[in-house]
Design a protein around this motif. Structure first.
Motif, PDB file in Angstrom:
ATOM      1  N   ALA A  39       3.725 -14.101  98.949  1.00 55.59           N
ATOM      2  CA  ALA A  39       5.156 -14.272  99.337  1.00 55.59           C
ATOM      3  C   ALA A  39       5.485 -15.574  99.657  1.00 55.59           C
ATOM      4  CB  ALA A  39       5.258 -13.320 100.586  1.00 55.59           C
ATOM      5  N   LEU A  40       4.548 -16.620 100.214  1.00 53.52           N
ATOM      6  CA  LEU A  40       4.699 -17.910 100.746  1.00 53.52           C
ATOM      7  C   LEU A  40       5.096 -18.989  99.775  1.00 53.52           C
ATOM      8  CD1 LEU A  40       2.008 -18.377 103.546  1.00 53.52           C
ATOM      9  CD2 LEU A  40       4.508 -17.715 103.826  1.00 53.52           C
ATOM     10  N   GLY A  41       3.968 -18.448  98.558  1.00 56.10           N
ATOM     11  CA  GLY A  41       4.617 -19.515  97.256  1.00 56.10           C
ATOM     12  C   GLY A  41       4.121 -21.009  97.678  1.00 56.10           C
ATOM     13  N   ASP A  42       3.074 -21.139  98.527  1.00 51.43           N
ATOM     14  CA  ASP A  42       2.928 -22.372  98.828  1.00 51.43           C
ATOM     15  C   ASP A  42       1.522 -22.419  99.177  1.00 51.43           C
ATOM     16  OD1 ASP A  42       2.385 -24.989 100.265  1.00 51.43           O
ATOM     17  OD2 ASP A  42       4.560 -25.233 100.792  1.00 51.43           O
ATOM     18  N   ALA A  43       0.565 -22.953  98.376  1.00 52.33           N
ATOM     19  CA  ALA A  43      -0.702 -22.912  98.717  1.00 52.33           C
ATOM     20  C   ALA A  43      -1.336 -23.773 100.029  1.00 52.33           C
ATOM     21  CB  ALA A  43      -1.751 -23.395  97.677  1.00 52.33           C
ATOM     22  N   ALA A  44      -0.685 -24.768 100.246  1.00 47.99           N
ATOM     23  CA  ALA A  44      -1.121 -25.854 101.412  1.00 47.99           C
ATOM     24  C   ALA A  44      -0.388 -25.175 102.772  1.00 47.99           C
ATOM     25  CB  ALA A  44      -0.216 -27.277 101.108  1.00 47.99           C
ATOM     26  N   LEU A  45       0.709 -24.420 102.494  1.00 48.34           N
ATOM     27  CA  LEU A  45       1.224 -23.925 103.675  1.00 48.34           C
ATOM     28  C   LEU A  45       0.436 -22.554 104.040  1.00 48.34           C
ATOM     29  CD1 LEU A  45       3.567 -23.152 105.853  1.00 48.34           C
ATOM     30  CD2 LEU A  45       4.606 -21.841 104.031  1.00 48.34           C
ATOM     31  N   PHE A  46       0.040 -21.787 103.115  1.00 46.65           N
ATOM     32  CA  PHE A  46      -0.996 -20.707 103.441  1.00 46.65           C
ATOM     33  C   PHE A  46      -1.983 -21.172 103.862  1.00 46.65           C
ATOM     34  CE2 PHE A  46      -4.013 -17.540 101.643  1.00 46.65           C
ATOM     35  CZ  PHE A  46      -3.832 -16.675 102.214  1.00 46.65           C
ATOM     36  N   SER A  47      -2.756 -22.163 103.497  1.00 49.37           N
ATOM     37  CA  SER A  47      -3.978 -22.613 104.046  1.00 49.37           C
ATOM     38  C   SER A  47      -3.901 -23.261 105.323  1.00 49.37           C
ATOM     39  CB  SER A  47      -4.573 -23.683 103.121  1.00 49.37           C
ATOM     40  OG  SER A  47      -5.858 -24.408 103.658  1.00 49.37           O
TER      41      SER A  47
END
Length: 107
Positions: A39-47
């Motif tokens: 849902a976030l679609g952003d690996a860096a944000l998720f991390s």
């Protein structure tokens, strides 16, 4: 750098995904990290987000599956969505040593 909480709370889809994950942890004591990541679609944000949760002791990754997480030792049923999104802590989320799959970067 952009504040972590604003990168979540300013986007309704991201907010809803984190809120759903938090509700899973509160009701089932198990949350689906893969759904949040998708849902976030952003690996860096998720991390960064997982780093905040693990660093604060709110979440413990499942040892048997990197897509699931359990409430951590500091998790509380009183934890608010805004706190869970890092709003009270500014942009000081710890940088996780694991990537999205739960593997150490040192492997």
């Amino acid at each position: 750098m952009t504040d972590l909480s604003s990168r979540l709370l300013d986007f309704p889809v991201r907010t809803a995904a984190v809120d759903d994950f938090l509700r899973q942890l509160k009701s089932k004591s198990l949350g689906d990290l893969s759904a949040v990541g998708a849902a976030l679609g952003d690996a860096a944000l998720f991390s960064e987000l997982v780093g905040l949760w693990v660093g604060r002791g709110w979440v413990t990754r499942s040892p048997s599956s990197p897509i699931y997480a359990f409430p951590g030792p500091e998790f509380s049923s009183d934890l608010s969505l805004h706190d869970f999104c890092g709003e009270s802590f500014g942009y000081d989320a710890p940088v996780p040593e694991e990537d999205i799959d739960g593997r150490s970067e040192k492997e």
